[in-house]
Design a protein around this motif. Structure first.
Motif, PDB file in Angstrom:
ATOM      1  N   ALA A   1      -2.152 -11.931  12.620  1.00 53.35           N
ATOM      2  CA  ALA A   1      -2.309 -10.476  12.668  1.00 53.35           C
ATOM      3  C   ALA A   1      -2.553 -10.004  14.105  1.00 53.35           C
ATOM      4  O   ALA A   1      -1.997  -8.995  14.544  1.00 53.35           O
ATOM      5  CB  ALA A   1      -3.457 -10.044  11.767  1.00 53.35           C
TER       6      ALA A   1
ATOM      7  N   PRO B   1       2.103  -7.180  10.624  1.00 56.04           N
ATOM      8  CA  PRO B   1       1.214  -7.319   9.463  1.00 56.04           C
ATOM      9  C   PRO B   1       1.001  -5.973   8.797  1.00 56.04           C
ATOM     10  O   PRO B   1       0.964  -4.930   9.468  1.00 56.04           O
ATOM     11  CB  PRO B   1      -0.099  -7.826  10.082  1.00 56.04           C
ATOM     12  CG  PRO B   1       0.286  -8.378  11.409  1.00 56.04           C
ATOM     13  CD  PRO B   1       1.439  -7.573  11.876  1.00 56.04           C
TER      14      PRO B   1
ATOM     15  N   LEU C   1       4.191 -12.433   3.197  1.00 53.38           N
ATOM     16  CA  LEU C   1       3.986 -12.311   4.633  1.00 53.38           C
ATOM     17  C   LEU C   1       5.186 -12.919   5.332  1.00 53.38           C
ATOM     18  O   LEU C   1       5.488 -14.102   5.163  1.00 53.38           O
ATOM     19  CB  LEU C   1       2.700 -13.037   5.059  1.00 53.38           C
ATOM     20  CG  LEU C   1       1.415 -12.575   4.331  1.00 53.38           C
ATOM     21  CD1 LEU C   1       0.240 -13.417   4.779  1.00 53.38           C
ATOM     22  CD2 LEU C   1       1.160 -11.100   4.575  1.00 53.38           C
TER      23      LEU C   1
END
Length: 407
Positions: A351, A391, A386
């Motif tokens: 992230a 993110p 993901l």
């Protein structure tokens, strides 16, 4: 000092006459001498003329009382067992001068002047002159009486000063607590706080909340970035080692540049609020500085609320923050020790890298394929896909909330 009997002399008569006739003339000379020789009384003007006169009169009277009581009818000088009641004037003078704020050294200088004038007056009016032994004993006892009176003045002054300082500290603490709780929205309270802190009531200001420091260290460090010969600041220490400061940016200074300069200071940790519009908004500024401080995590230095708006949002909505953590990270937090920690560290690095698996691998460090494998494992556990993309905002908020201890 002799206690042997000797022929009656002039000393008892001299002292009795001085006590009856010379208190007022000596007082006049003393008041005039203080005006000439002790400039603090004239320049400060904190002691009213009638107060000075009464104090001089009472203390001259008491010193002569001591001398009269100390001389026996046959001329011998003896100690007086209990003279405490004769120090009432000295104690009252010490108390009043402390309340008026006259420096103690100036008060004691006046007592020395008074002792000299009493001595001169007695010697000038000894006709015929005193015999050498009486002359010596009178000097010894007179200056012992003046010294004892001065000691009582000093003790009373310091006791009063200590009480005043304690009362002032309590009053200032109450004013600060009132500011931090929003009482300055009442105009009367704001004006009282402004007078006591020597700050303008309506000027824009910043609030600093610093941890584990002292008033002296905080004020000295902050003064270096205020760019003003007389920086307008006010400080207060709180329990637990916290220090709060109110800063009025110098004229012509952009508050953002001041905030940036505070952030560059070393040795101080805490938070600084955004600009608030006067004392009426100090409670809001305090909350902002608190949020900035609590949102620092492991970061050192002074952080700005304006730069910590996301942590502020999370801290002000703890229930939503916990729901974010549970939604995005719940399954990972439920894993046993090492595996859960490894996956959370990978997710955090990914992230922070903006979704770049290569940069995340360099940060961890590990191979890029390892990051991809772990992200696949995280997706399987959480149900959130993901990929090598930025993110999701919710995930970024959940990670920040967890770092703030909200989940």
């Amino acid at each position: 000092m002799s206690t042997e009997a000797r022929p009656p002399g002039l000393l008892p008569l001299l002292l009795a006459r001085a006590r009856a006739e010379r208190v007022e003339p000596i007082t006049r000379r003393l008041v005039a001498s203080i005006a000439r020789e002790n400039a603090a009384y004239d320049t400060s003007r904190v002691v009213p003329d009638d107060d000075l006169w009464r104090s001089c009169f009472d203390n001259v009277e008491r010193v002569l009382d001591m001398l009269v009581l100390a001389v026996l009818p046959d001329g011998r000088l003896t100690s007086v067992e209990d003279m405490e009641y004769l120090f009432d004037a000295a104690r009252a003078t010490g108390q009043r001068r402390a309340e008026q704020g006259l420096p103690l050294d100036d008060v004691l200088r006046s007592f020395r002047i008074g002792g000299r004038l009493i001595w001169e007056d007695l010697v000038e009016r000894a006709d015929p002159p005193l015999d050498p032994e009486s002359f010596r004993d009178l000097g010894v006892w007179l200056w012992a009486s003046v010294d004892k009176s001065s000691a009582e003045v000093a003790r009373s002054y310091r006791q009063t000063e200590h009480g005043l300082l304690r009362a002032d500290a309590q009053r200032m603490a109450a004013l600060w607590e009132g500011l931090l709780s929003g009482r300055a929205r009442e105009q009367a309270f704001a004006q009282e706080a402004a007078r006591s802190m020597d700050l303008p009531a309506d000027a824009p200001l910043l609030l600093l909340l610093l941890r584990d420091t002292t008033l002296e260290d905080a004020a000295e460090a902050v003064s270096t970035v205020m760019h003003s010969h007389e920086p307008r600041t006010a400080w207060q220490a709180r329990s637990g080692g916290d220090v709060i400061g109110l800063l009025v940016p110098p004229d012509g200074t952009d508050h953002r540049s001041l905030i940036a300069a505070l952030g560059e200071l070393t040795g101080l940790d805490g938070g600084v609020s955004g600009l608030c519009r006067g004392l009426a908004e100090v409670d809001r500024a305090f909350e902002q500085a608190r949020v900035a401080t609590e949102g620092r995590g492991a970061e050192a230095g002074i952080l700005s609320y304006d730069q910590r708006l996301v942590p502020a949002l999370l801290l002000n909505s703890p229930q939503i923050a916990r729901q974010l953590v549970d939604h995005w990270l719940g399954p990972l937090l439920a894993l046993p020790g090492a595996e859960g920690a490894e996956l959370l560290d990978t997710l955090d690095a990914w992230a922070n890298a903006g979704g770049s698996t290569s940069r995340a691998a360099a940060q961890l460090p590990c191979h890029r394929n390892t990051v991809l494998n772990r992200l696949a494992r995280i997706s399987a556990l959480t149900g959130h896909h993901l990929a090598d993309d930025p993110p999701p905002t919710g995930l970024a908020l959940a990670l920040q909330a967890r770092a703030l201890g909200l989940g």
